[in-house]
Design a protein around this motif. Structure first.
Motif, PDB file in Angstrom:
ATOM      1  N   LEU A 103      37.393  35.422  56.355  1.00  8.94           N
ATOM      2  CA  LEU A 103      38.299  35.537  55.216  1.00  8.94           C
ATOM      3  C   LEU A 103      38.284  34.284  54.357  1.00  8.94           C
ATOM      4  O   LEU A 103      38.478  34.346  53.146  1.00  8.94           O
ATOM      5  CB  LEU A 103      39.727  35.826  55.682  1.00  8.94           C
ATOM      6  CG  LEU A 103      39.941  37.177  56.349  1.00  8.94           C
ATOM      7  CD1 LEU A 103      41.375  37.307  56.832  1.00  8.94           C
ATOM      8  CD2 LEU A 103      39.589  38.315  55.400  1.00  8.94           C
ATOM      9  N   PHE A 104      38.056  33.139  54.972  1.00  9.06           N
ATOM     10  CA  PHE A 104      37.974  31.892  54.224  1.00  9.06           C
ATOM     11  C   PHE A 104      36.611  31.738  53.561  1.00  9.06           C
ATOM     12  O   PHE A 104      36.512  31.350  52.403  1.00  9.06           O
ATOM     13  CB  PHE A 104      38.234  30.712  55.167  1.00  9.06           C
ATOM     14  CG  PHE A 104      38.091  29.377  54.508  1.00  9.06           C
ATOM     15  CD1 PHE A 104      39.045  28.926  53.625  1.00  9.06           C
ATOM     16  CD2 PHE A 104      36.994  28.576  54.775  1.00  9.06           C
ATOM     17  CE1 PHE A 104      38.919  27.694  53.011  1.00  9.06           C
ATOM     18  CE2 PHE A 104      36.850  27.338  54.171  1.00  9.06           C
ATOM     19  CZ  PHE A 104      37.823  26.896  53.285  1.00  9.06           C
ATOM     20  N   LEU A 106      34.158  34.101  52.950  1.00  8.48           N
ATOM     21  CA  LEU A 106      33.677  35.173  52.077  1.00  8.48           C
ATOM     22  C   LEU A 106      33.987  34.920  50.603  1.00  8.48           C
ATOM     23  O   LEU A 106      33.083  35.020  49.765  1.00  8.48           O
ATOM     24  CB  LEU A 106      34.245  36.516  52.545  1.00  8.48           C
ATOM     25  CG  LEU A 106      33.665  37.742  51.849  1.00  8.48           C
ATOM     26  CD1 LEU A 106      32.161  37.829  52.094  1.00  8.48           C
ATOM     27  CD2 LEU A 106      34.356  38.995  52.369  1.00  8.48           C
ATOM     28  N   PRO A 107      35.212  34.564  50.222  1.00  4.84           N
ATOM     29  CA  PRO A 107      35.453  34.265  48.802  1.00  4.84           C
ATOM     30  C   PRO A 107      34.616  33.094  48.309  1.00  4.84           C
ATOM     31  O   PRO A 107      34.113  33.117  47.173  1.00  4.84           O
ATOM     32  CB  PRO A 107      36.945  33.937  48.738  1.00  4.84           C
ATOM     33  CG  PRO A 107      37.534  34.559  49.942  1.00  4.84           C
ATOM     34  CD  PRO A 107      36.460  34.567  50.980  1.00  4.84           C
ATOM     35  N   LEU A 108      34.429  32.074  49.151  1.00  3.86           N
ATOM     36  CA  LEU A 108      33.590  30.943  48.740  1.00  3.86           C
ATOM     37  C   LEU A 108      32.147  31.386  48.530  1.00  3.86           C
ATOM     38  O   LEU A 108      31.486  30.957  47.567  1.00  3.86           O
ATOM     39  CB  LEU A 108      33.654  29.835  49.792  1.00  3.86           C
ATOM     40  CG  LEU A 108      34.994  29.136  49.944  1.00  3.86           C
ATOM     41  CD1 LEU A 108      34.926  28.117  51.077  1.00  3.86           C
ATOM     42  CD2 LEU A 108      35.406  28.467  48.655  1.00  3.86           C
ATOM     43  N   ILE A 110      31.135  34.394  47.694  1.00  4.45           N
ATOM     44  CA  ILE A 110      31.086  35.218  46.475  1.00  4.45           C
ATOM     45  C   ILE A 110      31.085  34.334  45.237  1.00  4.45           C
ATOM     46  O   ILE A 110      30.296  34.554  44.310  1.00  4.45           O
ATOM     47  CB  ILE A 110      32.256  36.227  46.460  1.00  4.45           C
ATOM     48  CG1 ILE A 110      32.050  37.275  47.556  1.00  4.45           C
ATOM     49  CG2 ILE A 110      32.400  36.882  45.096  1.00  4.45           C
ATOM     50  CD1 ILE A 110      33.248  38.180  47.791  1.00  4.45           C
ATOM     51  N   ILE A 111      31.945  33.331  45.214  1.00  3.05           N
ATOM     52  CA  ILE A 111      31.981  32.411  44.071  1.00  3.05           C
ATOM     53  C   ILE A 111      30.652  31.692  43.941  1.00  3.05           C
ATOM     54  O   ILE A 111      30.093  31.582  42.841  1.00  3.05           O
ATOM     55  CB  ILE A 111      33.147  31.406  44.219  1.00  3.05           C
ATOM     56  CG1 ILE A 111      34.483  32.133  44.069  1.00  3.05           C
ATOM     57  CG2 ILE A 111      33.029  30.275  43.210  1.00  3.05           C
ATOM     58  CD1 ILE A 111      35.690  31.300  44.444  1.00  3.05           C
ATOM     59  N   TRP A 112      30.110  31.199  45.059  1.00  2.33           N
ATOM     60  CA  TRP A 112      28.834  30.487  45.024  1.00  2.33           C
ATOM     61  C   TRP A 112      27.716  31.392  44.513  1.00  2.33           C
ATOM     62  O   TRP A 112      26.902  30.988  43.691  1.00  2.33           O
ATOM     63  CB  TRP A 112      28.496  29.973  46.421  1.00  2.33           C
ATOM     64  CG  TRP A 112      27.137  29.343  46.494  1.00  2.33           C
ATOM     65  CD1 TRP A 112      26.790  28.091  46.123  1.00  2.33           C
ATOM     66  CD2 TRP A 112      25.937  29.981  46.937  1.00  2.33           C
ATOM     67  NE1 TRP A 112      25.451  27.895  46.311  1.00  2.33           N
ATOM     68  CE2 TRP A 112      24.897  29.047  46.813  1.00  2.33           C
ATOM     69  CE3 TRP A 112      25.646  31.247  47.433  1.00  2.33           C
ATOM     70  CZ2 TRP A 112      23.590  29.347  47.163  1.00  2.33           C
ATOM     71  CZ3 TRP A 112      24.340  31.525  47.790  1.00  2.33           C
ATOM     72  CH2 TRP A 112      23.342  30.584  47.654  1.00  2.33           C
ATOM     73  N   SER A 113      27.679  32.633  44.995  1.00  4.11           N
ATOM     74  CA  SER A 113      26.609  33.542  44.568  1.00  4.11           C
ATOM     75  C   SER A 113      26.757  33.898  43.094  1.00  4.11           C
ATOM     76  O   SER A 113      25.756  34.036  42.387  1.00  4.11           O
ATOM     77  CB  SER A 113      26.563  34.792  45.443  1.00  4.11           C
ATOM     78  OG  SER A 113      27.768  35.504  45.356  1.00  4.11           O
ATOM     79  N   CYS A 114      27.987  34.031  42.592  1.00  6.76           N
ATOM     80  CA  CYS A 114      28.175  34.298  41.161  1.00  6.76           C
ATOM     81  C   CYS A 114      27.705  33.122  40.324  1.00  6.76           C
ATOM     82  O   CYS A 114      27.029  33.301  39.297  1.00  6.76           O
ATOM     83  CB  CYS A 114      29.637  34.607  40.849  1.00  6.76           C
ATOM     84  SG  CYS A 114      30.192  36.194  41.473  1.00  6.76           S
TER      85      CYS A 114
END
Length: 132
Positions: A103-104, A106-108, A110-114
């Motif tokens: 949970l910690f 996954l958002p990081l 996603i942001i990195w891949s974007c």
């Protein structure tokens, strides 16, 4: 505070391992340390002050040892740590242990891949403009 730390080290490492704390994960060493500790307690504590109690025995030996009346029969002996509860608790803790990093992270991720994708697109667009 150092005294408490030294006591904890002694009780948690040296006593169960027979003075060899490097063996704190060795099961036969820990079993022998446990047996030695039980023997020490049996030899040291006077019989009238020592209760060797198994919770499966219920209220009778405990109340007799403490000099108290037994509770009414309607009040059963508590079984808080029965196998099913312990298994469910362990499974829940294992699940939490594995979920919170996801949970910690996954958002990081996603942001990195974007951000990486956006940089790549800009780089491709800039390269195609230079080629034109």
């Amino acid at each position: 505070m150092r005294t408490l730390a030294a006591y904890n080290r002694e009780v948690m490492l040296n006593v169960p391992t027979g003075g060899r704390p490097e063996l704190y994960q060795d099961l036969p060493t820990l079993e022998a340390g446990y047996d030695a500790w039980v023997d020490f307690v049996r030899k040291t504590v006077p019989k009238e002050r020592l209760l060797e109690f198994d919770v499966r025995q219920g209220w009778t030996p405990l109340c007799k040892f403490l000099g108290k009346d037994e509770p009414p029969k309607e009040k059963p002996f508590p079984h808080i740590n029965d196998g099913k509860v312990v298994d469910a608790t362990v499974k829940a803790l294992v699940l939490i242990t594995w979920i919170w990093p996801i949970l910690f992270a996954l958002p990081l991720f996603i942001i990195w891949s974007c951000v990486a994708s956006n940089r790549y697109r800009k780089q491709v667009a800039d390269t195609s403009k230079k080629d034109s």
